[in-house]
Design a protein around this motif. Structure first.
Motif, PDB file in Angstrom:
ATOM      1  N   UNK A 270      -9.440   3.100   9.655  1.00 35.64           N
ATOM      2  CA  UNK A 270     -10.048   2.024   8.857  1.00 35.64           C
ATOM      3  C   UNK A 270     -10.010   2.309   7.347  1.00 35.64           C
ATOM      4  N   UNK A 271     -10.153   3.574   6.971  1.00 37.42           N
ATOM      5  CA  UNK A 271     -10.063   3.920   5.549  1.00 37.42           C
ATOM      6  C   UNK A 271      -8.651   3.621   5.042  1.00 37.42           C
ATOM      7  N   UNK A 272      -7.650   3.968   5.831  1.00 35.32           N
ATOM      8  CA  UNK A 272      -6.272   3.727   5.416  1.00 35.32           C
ATOM      9  C   UNK A 272      -5.961   2.239   5.327  1.00 35.32           C
ATOM     10  N   UNK A 273      -6.539   1.476   6.229  1.00 35.60           N
ATOM     11  CA  UNK A 273      -6.339   0.023   6.151  1.00 35.60           C
ATOM     12  C   UNK A 273      -6.856  -0.473   4.800  1.00 35.60           C
ATOM     13  N   UNK A 274      -8.003   0.036   4.384  1.00 35.32           N
ATOM     14  CA  UNK A 274      -8.566  -0.388   3.106  1.00 35.32           C
ATOM     15  C   UNK A 274      -7.681   0.024   1.922  1.00 35.32           C
ATOM     16  N   UNK A 275      -7.175   1.278   1.946  1.00 34.26           N
ATOM     17  CA  UNK A 275      -6.360   1.720   0.811  1.00 34.26           C
ATOM     18  C   UNK A 275      -5.050   0.928   0.758  1.00 34.26           C
ATOM     19  N   UNK A 276      -4.518   0.598   1.936  1.00 41.01           N
ATOM     20  CA  UNK A 276      -3.275  -0.176   1.942  1.00 41.01           C
ATOM     21  C   UNK A 276      -3.499  -1.599   1.466  1.00 41.01           C
ATOM     22  N   UNK A 277      -4.645  -2.138   1.802  1.00 40.48           N
ATOM     23  CA  UNK A 277      -4.963  -3.482   1.318  1.00 40.48           C
ATOM     24  C   UNK A 277      -5.069  -3.485  -0.205  1.00 40.48           C
ATOM     25  N   UNK A 278      -5.667  -2.436  -0.746  1.00 41.41           N
ATOM     26  CA  UNK A 278      -5.772  -2.338  -2.203  1.00 41.41           C
ATOM     27  C   UNK A 278      -4.369  -2.252  -2.808  1.00 41.41           C
ATOM     28  N   UNK A 279      -3.494  -1.509  -2.153  1.00 43.04           N
ATOM     29  CA  UNK A 279      -2.109  -1.406  -2.622  1.00 43.04           C
ATOM     30  C   UNK A 279      -1.435  -2.772  -2.617  1.00 43.04           C
ATOM     31  N   UNK A 280      -1.599  -3.493  -1.512  1.00 41.76           N
ATOM     32  CA  UNK A 280      -0.946  -4.794  -1.373  1.00 41.76           C
ATOM     33  C   UNK A 280      -1.373  -5.731  -2.498  1.00 41.76           C
TER      34      UNK A 280
ATOM     35  N   UNK B 136       4.867   7.433   0.514  1.00 44.38           N
ATOM     36  CA  UNK B 136       4.512   7.265  -0.891  1.00 44.38           C
ATOM     37  C   UNK B 136       3.980   5.884  -1.192  1.00 44.38           C
ATOM     38  N   UNK B 137       3.710   5.712  -2.475  1.00 44.82           N
ATOM     39  CA  UNK B 137       3.257   4.418  -2.966  1.00 44.82           C
ATOM     40  C   UNK B 137       4.458   3.774  -3.658  1.00 44.82           C
ATOM     41  N   UNK B 138       4.877   2.576  -3.191  1.00 50.67           N
ATOM     42  CA  UNK B 138       6.103   1.950  -3.667  1.00 50.67           C
ATOM     43  C   UNK B 138       5.828   0.587  -4.292  1.00 50.67           C
TER      44      UNK B 138
END
Length: 574
Positions: free
Chosen positions: A263-273, A283-285
């Motif tokens: 769930x934490x990763x889902x949040x960080x990926x949403x922030x990335x998106x 990585x972060x692309x």
DNA sequence: GCCGTTTTCGGCCCGACTGTTTTCAGTCG
């Protein structure tokens, strides 16, 4: 009875599972899953909230809020009952079998009427799955094997067991030529109290060497999967170990990814998106160009997302993202902050080391103070007497000053009897520097009785710390039933600390209760309850639990200078 | 079903591996 929040959380999770099994909208299932976690982790008692109050819980909107309200009014939720009527409980239990998810469980039920693990086993034996789409010979074999594991192992192990296995494997892999870095990640790095499987991450330009080393370790009994960058094995203890090898330049992104939680990763990926970025273990692309932005360190990845580095024990999506965005992450207590242990035993009662050995070990750890808290007379099997206790006190006083700056506190671990009384009256108790008080029997009192019992102990002006407050033994004995919120309130009011017992089969209070108690202003003591010199090293697991409960140095009395600690121990007495 | 730096509709995290497929669905983390 479970806490209302846990009850509702379990119900919402069940509904999410049932939606997934019946092939409902996957996004709907996911929302219920998120809501289940939010409700279970919410600080306020959901049974006391109205619909508007419930909607303030993250991931709870009008629909779910109304369902919760209805649940407390009627005792059930209609849509959950409907799906329960359609899908036997056993079908949901089938999904506990590794490699069997909701879709396949539904096919088994739909096409073959299978709704329990024994029925599945019988169907396999009778060859009833042949010809079923998606169930080839290999799948059948996996199911048999999965059932076997499920029955054998149960599921998770205590954190210290996993930690030993993981540290051993990390040491072996780190020694392989071409291994740049290697560490454990996953729930172990987040210091969860029990561990399902061990995630190991390595950085190397020669992944095959590391994979080969892992699969050939003595401790490995079975290779589950073996690919280019990922290998999964099972150890002779029955634990699954997943090894992922990444290129050294992707270390930070990979470590962030494999540490989780999901769930934490889902949040960080949403922030990335939202920033037109894509975050993966590589990585972060940039989304359009696919250009790599950062990946070398976790620090960089979080920074580029506009976040400070978040300590792994906080990464559970329990508000750490919001706190990080607001610049309000707590500075967590660390092992270095601990100035002494306040709950330890010697061979005067049920410990195995002498007073001298335990004190020498405490001194070797560099502690500033150390409390000896042997059992009191009411735990009669320990054969404690007033005379023995006073003789020990004289020995303790005689040792004072023998170990440089180490100051010794003479204390005891009192028994909280069924009425909430303890072993001695005020005159004798006044002679101790510190008193821990714990429940050691009558664990199955009614919720009311148990609550009164604990409250009375808190009110005792000589009780400084409630030891292992819920009495649970992980995997063996459930926590006592009591109104813990009332206990937390009383602790805050009376200046009684709650223990975070570091023993790996206790970890009591647990992380969620620590988080809840902290909101009342309670102070904590992170203690080992050591009965042997080696037990002093268990402190790390108590620290992990405290960190998962968001505790800072100021929340923990045994990080304080002796002066401040002594003032707290006087508990308002003159 | 929730949510809003894409704001009341249209999205919703990403990739590896397996097994049964013959181009992909399911599971897992």
């Amino acid at each position: 009875m479970a806490r209302p929040n846990d009850e509702v959380g379990a119900l919402l999770q069940e509904y999410a599972d049932l939606v997934a099994i019946t092939g409902g909208d996957a996004y709907r299932a996911r929302v219920y899953e998120k809501a289940a976690r939010s409700v279970a982790g919410y600080h306020a008692d959901v049974s006391t909230l109205d619909a508007a109050g419930l909607r303030r819980i993250p991931n709870v909107g009008t629909s779910i809020a109304d369902k919760i309200v209805a649940y407390f009014r009627t005792g059930h939720i209609d849509v959950v009952e409907e799906l329960r009527a359609k899908i036997p409980a056993g079908v949901r239990e089938l999904t506990a079998i590794p490699t069997l998810g909701p879709r396949k469980a539904m096919v088994l039920y739909d096409k073959r009427g299978i709704s329990s693990v024994p029925e599945l086993l019988a169907a396999l034996d009778a060859g009833k799955l042949t010809g079923l789409k998606g169930f080839g010979p290999k799948t059948e074999e996996n199911l048999r094997h999965g059932i076997e594991l499920l029955q054998q192992i149960g599921s998770r192990v205590h954190i210290n067991v996993a930690m030993e296995v993981a540290e051993g494997i990390v040491a072996e892999l780190s020694a392989v030529t071409g291994c740049d870095r290697c560490t454990y990640a996953g729930s172990l790095r987040r210091m969860r109290e029990t561990i399902g499987d061990i995630d190991i991450l390595a950085a190397s330009r020669h992944p095959q060497r590391l994979m080969e080393t892992l699969t050939h370790l003595d401790a490995v009994s079975e290779v589950i999967a073996h690919g280019e960058t990922k290998t999964s094995v099972r150890t002779t203890h029955g634990m699954q170990v997943d090894l992922r090898v990444v290129r050294p330049e992707a270390w930070g992104a990979a470590l962030q990814y494999f540490t989780g939680s999901k769930p934490h990763n889902v949040r960080t990926r949403e922030i990335a998106v939202r920033q037109k970025l894509k975050l993966s273990e590589y990585g972060l692309f940039e989304v359009g160009s696919g250009k790599l932005i950062v990946s070398k360190s976790e620090d960089e990845v979080y920074a580029r997302l506009g976040l400070p580095w978040i300590p792994p024990p906080l990464r559970e999506d329990r508000g750490e993202i919001e706190a990080a965005l607001a610049g309000e992450l707590p500075t967590l207590v660390t092992q270095r902050d601990i100035r002494g242990d306040l709950h330890t035993h010697t061979n005067l009662t049920d410990g195995v080391a002498s007073l001298g050995e335990m004190v020498a070990a405490a001194a070797a750890r560099g502690y500033s103070y150390y409390a000896i808290t042997d059992h009191a007379p009411n735990l009669s099997m320990q054969r404690m007497t007033d005379e023995k206790m006073l003789a020990q006190r004289a020995e303790v006083r005689a040792l004072e000053g023998r170990y440089g700056k180490l100051r010794l506190l003479h204390g005891t671990e009192l028994n909280i009897d069924p009425d909430g009384e303890v072993d001695w009256g005020p005159e004798f108790l006044a002679g101790f520097d510190i008193c821990v008080a714990s429940v050691h029997s009558h664990f199955t009192q009614s919720r009311d009785e148990m609550t009164k019992r604990l409250l009375r102990a808190c009110e005792n002006p000589y009780v400084n710390i409630i030891g292992h407050p819920t009495g649970r033994l992980i995997g063996q004995r459930p926590p006592v039933e009591a109104d813990l919120d009332a206990v937390f309130k009383a602790c805050a009011r009376t200046g009684t600390a709650l223990e975070v017992n570091a023993f790996p089969d206790r970890l009591d209070l647990n992380d969620e209760c620590v988080l809840r108690a902290k909101r009342y202003g309670v102070k904590f003591a992170i203690d080992t309850d050591a009965h042997a010199v080696a037990h002093l090293d268990m402190l790390r697991y108590g620290i992990g639990t405290a960190q998962r409960g968001w505790l800072t140095r100021d929340d923990v009395i045994n990080t304080w200078p002796l002066r401040r600690l002594k003032a707290f121990l006087r508990k308002g007495r003159s």
